[in-house]
Each structure stands twice: as structure tokens, then as C-alpha cells.
Design a protein around this motif. Sequence first.
Motif, PDB file in Angstrom:
ATOM      1  N   UNK A 121     -61.676  88.903   1.701  1.00 56.00           N
ATOM      2  CA  UNK A 121     -60.497  88.667   0.868  1.00 56.00           C
ATOM      3  C   UNK A 121     -60.667  87.381   0.061  1.00 56.00           C
ATOM      4  N   UNK A 122     -59.802  87.228  -0.925  1.00 60.12           N
ATOM      5  CA  UNK A 122     -59.724  85.976  -1.667  1.00 60.12           C
ATOM      6  C   UNK A 122     -58.850  84.981  -0.894  1.00 60.12           C
ATOM      7  N   UNK A 123     -58.805  83.744  -1.411  1.00 60.94           N
ATOM      8  CA  UNK A 123     -57.928  82.732  -0.820  1.00 60.94           C
ATOM      9  C   UNK A 123     -57.690  81.644  -1.848  1.00 60.94           C
ATOM     10  N   UNK A 124     -56.779  80.744  -1.531  1.00 58.31           N
ATOM     11  CA  UNK A 124     -56.498  79.600  -2.403  1.00 58.31           C
ATOM     12  C   UNK A 124     -56.774  78.301  -1.665  1.00 58.31           C
ATOM     13  N   UNK A 125     -57.505  77.402  -2.302  1.00 57.50           N
ATOM     14  CA  UNK A 125     -57.514  76.022  -1.848  1.00 57.50           C
ATOM     15  C   UNK A 125     -56.129  75.452  -2.158  1.00 57.50           C
TER      16      UNK A 125
END
Length: 364
Positions: A121-125
Motif C-alpha cells: 500500500x501507499x502511505x504518507x510521511x
Amino acid sequence: MPAQLAISIIVPAHNATEFIDECLAHILRQMGTAHELIVIDDGSYDDTAARVEAQAAAAPHCAVRLVRQANQGVAVARNAGLQQARGDYILFVDSDDLLQPGMLECLEAAIATHAPDAIATDFCFWHPHRTDQPLELTRLSYPAGVVLHGHDAILVPYFADRRMYAWSKIIRRQIYLDLGMPLFPSGRLFEDMATVPRVLAACNTLVYLPLVLLHYRQHAVSITHLTSPSWCIDYVLALASLKPHLERAGVSPMVRAEFDGASCLFYLCSIKTSFGLPTCSETRQLRAEVRAIFLGGLFGTIEQSLHNLESGKITSLNLRSGRRVAYQVKQALTDSTVFQIRQTINRAYKTWQLARQKRLSKSN
């Protein structure tokens, strides 16, 4: 507890009072009967455990377990969570991060449709101390909407992206167990970098969901606080220690080349970080040790790795970037005086920047 659990969410926690309530709230509000939450309290001496118990009591419909152990580090906590888990798939969440709404449902849908060995999956810093742009979206380079098969499809993008966090891949529990426990190396930093590629090499299929799994909290801390000899050594050792495992898995020349390219970038980061340490004979010895670990961990020769960088054969780097990295690796390997001066200046500037950022965050 239901007979069949789809997902076990494992949260290692040590002195997490400041963050654990928010972390668990984001998980509990989307849990159903196919989920279990296991919190490993790794020897906290604050009220982390009490907060976990209070959250569990407030959500009696959720399967929550608190496991307490003496402080042994996040690797041992992850191993303990794996041994406690009963779900078909493992999702790690760090105690200061936020699982995004609806993600358990999305993961369940992917499992029901594809039953893959792994989900990416993607993620956010997440920079909570920033007033402007606190979130930085990180997208992976896997193709979406298809089931990927085999080492090349799974590992080439993985090493190209270089996002090696344990929580960024949701993996079938049995694959972890088949590799033997304990799996995460105790007493070392970057235990996820040393483990997740090995687990992915045992996976036959992967599905990529182009969705933000969680917000990965970034802390405003001094760069000198993060820099240590063990940081520099463990950062390079994490990849170098994988070589025999990947050899046994029979990965292809394409995967090996991408692995060596990632190793060059991690080596360069480690050497640059070492310039945050006091300059002395021990620091020079440290760089020599890091260099030896790096060179010993490559599948091919350093000349082959540099050629791949310089000729644009590394997936994640264009020709210009590859040549710049190759040039800097050469400088680092030869202890170039120009390189040393430049890195000393750059490190001092970054230290000043982070100190300023920390002061501003405290004033806001």
C-alpha cells in the motif's frame, strides 16, 4: 474470539503514552469480528499499558490483547506479536502512527478477491510539527489492479522504491512462520529492512492497493541525536545480511542488480550520516567497517554496480541521478578529501536546520 481471523494487527509499544490513545482509536473504530489487535508493551515504565487496557475496556466488541514483556526492543516485540497472532494476515502498526479510516475493510476486500501472499500500500510521511504541508504522499511503483507473480515482479519494484518498513506490507502469517522464529533480528536497528525483503522473497503473489494505509509520524529531533556508530553500521548491515537469504531463494540477476543499486544508495547514506559524528580515528575506522560490510554484501562487483548506475540500468534512478550516485560512491570509497569537506559542511547545515525546525515547533 471468532474461529477465523482475517487480520492480526500488531502494535509494538514502549513508553508510548503520548501517542498510544490516538493510534489505538484509529484501529479500534474500524475493527470487526475478523480482526484482532495485539499490543506488545515492551517494558514501558509510563502508563502505556493502562491506556491500552482502558481502550480495550471501552471497545468490548473488539478482540484486544495486551502482552507485557521486559524491554528488549522492537524486534523482539514484533517476534512476540507474530507468536501471539492468530489471523491469516499480519499488519504491523507502530504506536505513534495512524491507520487510516476504512483500510481494514479495503484489506479484507483484497484478501477475499485475490488471497495474495502479500499486499502493498501507499502511505504518507506525517510531519505534525509543520504548519505547511504536514503530509507527504508516498506512492509505490507496483502496477495496480493485477496480481503480481514471482520474484522479479515483487522484489524489483521493492528494492527500487526502498520503502522497507514492516508495516508497509501486509503478509500472510504462515509465510512469516515458515521462515522460522524469531525472525526479526534482536539488538539491531533497522530490523524491518533486514527482514521484510526476506519474507517477500518467500511470497509468490502480491497485490498493490494505491491507497494510503497510514500516516507515518515524523518527529522533530536533532540529527545529532539520531547519529551513532551503530546507526551507520546497522543501516548497511540490514541489506548486506540479506544476501545469503536471497541467494537461497534463487532470485534472478535482475533482482540482484536492483538490490546492489539499493545497497549503493544505503551505503552512501550511511557514510554521509557518519559525518555527524565527531571526527577522530574511531570515525575513520567506522567508515572502513561500513565500507567492508557494503562491499561484502553485494551480489556483483562494485565495478558492475557502478556501471549499472552510470548506464541508467537501476529502475528508480534516471541516467543523471545514477551517474551522480556512482560518482559519490566512488568518492566515499576512496575517502576523497573533497567529499569529506563537502559532507562535513552539509551535515553541519542540516544540524542547524533541524535545530531551527525544533525551536519553531516548540514556539507554535
